[in-house]
Design a protein around this motif. Sequence first.
Motif, short mmCIF file in Angstrom:
data_model
loop_
_atom_site.label_atom_id
_atom_site.label_comp_id
_atom_site.label_asym_id
_atom_site.label_seq_id
_atom_site.Cartn_x
_atom_site.Cartn_y
_atom_site.Cartn_z
N LYS A 1 13.09 33.61 -28.41
CA LYS A 1 14.23 33.40 -27.52
C LYS A 1 14.99 34.72 -27.40
O LYS A 1 15.11 35.46 -28.37
CB LYS A 1 15.17 32.32 -28.06
CG LYS A 1 14.55 30.94 -28.01
CD LYS A 1 15.59 29.88 -28.31
CE LYS A 1 15.03 28.51 -28.12
NZ LYS A 1 15.20 28.01 -26.78
N LEU A 2 15.52 34.97 -26.20
CA LEU A 2 16.31 36.17 -25.94
C LEU A 2 17.68 35.77 -25.42
O LEU A 2 17.78 34.94 -24.51
CB LEU A 2 15.61 37.08 -24.93
CG LEU A 2 16.37 38.34 -24.56
CD1 LEU A 2 16.39 39.34 -25.72
CD2 LEU A 2 15.76 39.01 -23.33
N PHE A 3 18.71 36.36 -26.02
CA PHE A 3 20.09 36.12 -25.61
C PHE A 3 20.69 37.46 -25.20
O PHE A 3 20.54 38.45 -25.92
CB PHE A 3 20.91 35.53 -26.76
CG PHE A 3 20.42 34.19 -27.22
CD1 PHE A 3 21.00 33.03 -26.76
CD2 PHE A 3 19.38 34.10 -28.13
CE1 PHE A 3 20.54 31.79 -27.19
CE2 PHE A 3 18.90 32.87 -28.57
CZ PHE A 3 19.49 31.71 -28.10
N VAL B 1 22.45 42.24 -27.29
CA VAL B 1 21.16 41.60 -27.08
C VAL B 1 20.70 41.03 -28.42
O VAL B 1 20.79 41.70 -29.45
CB VAL B 1 20.11 42.63 -26.56
CG1 VAL B 1 18.77 41.95 -26.34
CG2 VAL B 1 20.61 43.32 -25.30
N THR B 2 20.21 39.79 -28.41
CA THR B 2 19.74 39.15 -29.63
C THR B 2 18.39 38.50 -29.37
O THR B 2 18.24 37.74 -28.43
CB THR B 2 20.73 38.07 -30.12
OG1 THR B 2 22.00 38.69 -30.36
CG2 THR B 2 20.25 37.41 -31.40
N LEU B 3 17.42 38.82 -30.21
CA LEU B 3 16.12 38.15 -30.21
C LEU B 3 16.05 37.21 -31.40
O LEU B 3 16.50 37.56 -32.49
CB LEU B 3 14.99 39.18 -30.34
CG LEU B 3 14.54 39.87 -29.07
CD1 LEU B 3 13.68 41.09 -29.38
CD2 LEU B 3 13.78 38.90 -28.17
N ARG B 4 15.52 36.01 -31.18
CA ARG B 4 15.28 35.05 -32.25
C ARG B 4 13.85 34.57 -32.12
O ARG B 4 13.37 34.32 -31.03
CB ARG B 4 16.20 33.83 -32.09
CG ARG B 4 17.64 34.12 -32.41
CD ARG B 4 18.46 32.87 -32.37
NE ARG B 4 17.87 31.85 -33.22
CZ ARG B 4 18.16 30.56 -33.11
NH1 ARG B 4 19.02 30.14 -32.21
NH2 ARG B 4 17.60 29.68 -33.90
N TRP B 5 13.17 34.44 -33.24
CA TRP B 5 11.81 33.93 -33.22
C TRP B 5 11.50 33.25 -34.53
O TRP B 5 12.25 33.36 -35.49
CB TRP B 5 10.79 35.03 -32.92
CG TRP B 5 10.71 36.11 -33.95
CD1 TRP B 5 9.80 36.21 -34.96
CD2 TRP B 5 11.58 37.24 -34.10
NE1 TRP B 5 10.04 37.33 -35.72
CE2 TRP B 5 11.14 37.99 -35.20
CE3 TRP B 5 12.70 37.70 -33.40
CZ2 TRP B 5 11.76 39.15 -35.63
CZ3 TRP B 5 13.33 38.86 -33.82
CH2 TRP B 5 12.85 39.57 -34.91
N GLN C 1 22.64 46.61 -29.44
CA GLN C 1 23.47 46.78 -28.25
C GLN C 1 22.87 47.88 -27.39
O GLN C 1 22.34 48.86 -27.89
CB GLN C 1 24.89 47.19 -28.65
CG GLN C 1 25.61 46.10 -29.40
CD GLN C 1 27.02 46.49 -29.73
OE1 GLN C 1 27.79 46.85 -28.84
NE2 GLN C 1 27.37 46.43 -31.00
N ILE C 2 22.98 47.67 -26.08
CA ILE C 2 22.62 48.73 -25.16
C ILE C 2 23.90 49.19 -24.48
O ILE C 2 24.84 48.41 -24.30
CB ILE C 2 21.56 48.27 -24.13
CG1 ILE C 2 22.00 47.00 -23.39
CG2 ILE C 2 20.24 48.02 -24.82
CD1 ILE C 2 21.05 46.57 -22.31
#
Length: 151
Positions: free
Chosen positions: A87-89, A129-133, A146-147
Amino acid sequence: MTRAVLLALTVLLFAFVVGCSGGDDPATATPTPDLGAGGSLPRHLSSVTPANLAPVTNTELKGSGICGGFSFSGGDGMGDNPTTLVKLFVQDEDVSADLKWEVTASQPSTGGTACYTPPADYTAGNVLVTLRWKEATGREFIYSWQINVTG
């Protein structure tokens, strides 16, 4: 009961409650010991672009997107359909439905890259930006960075 026993029971109860928490909100996910915050990458995650605090324009984001590269076979593996476990937030908004995947041609796939192309411009400044897996065992991983959108 002694204080030591009560303290031990309290710690165990806290660990159980924390271990059972989770959900789709990145703020409530159970962090893992290798939780990232713009630092070293946790298991399965091989790359992120743009890099942490990298300056990027909205035009560049629309060209290359916000991406995470994954190795599906590390650790306990990510199962038979790993792209469904990611998932990407962006700014706490779940944009997972808009991810575009490019996976290895091997069967089963050993890795891939998920990218999100924002439909609208971001306001100049840092974007979270947050990735969850998850692994096949259900263990969750989280990586946030962060970008720096410059315009």
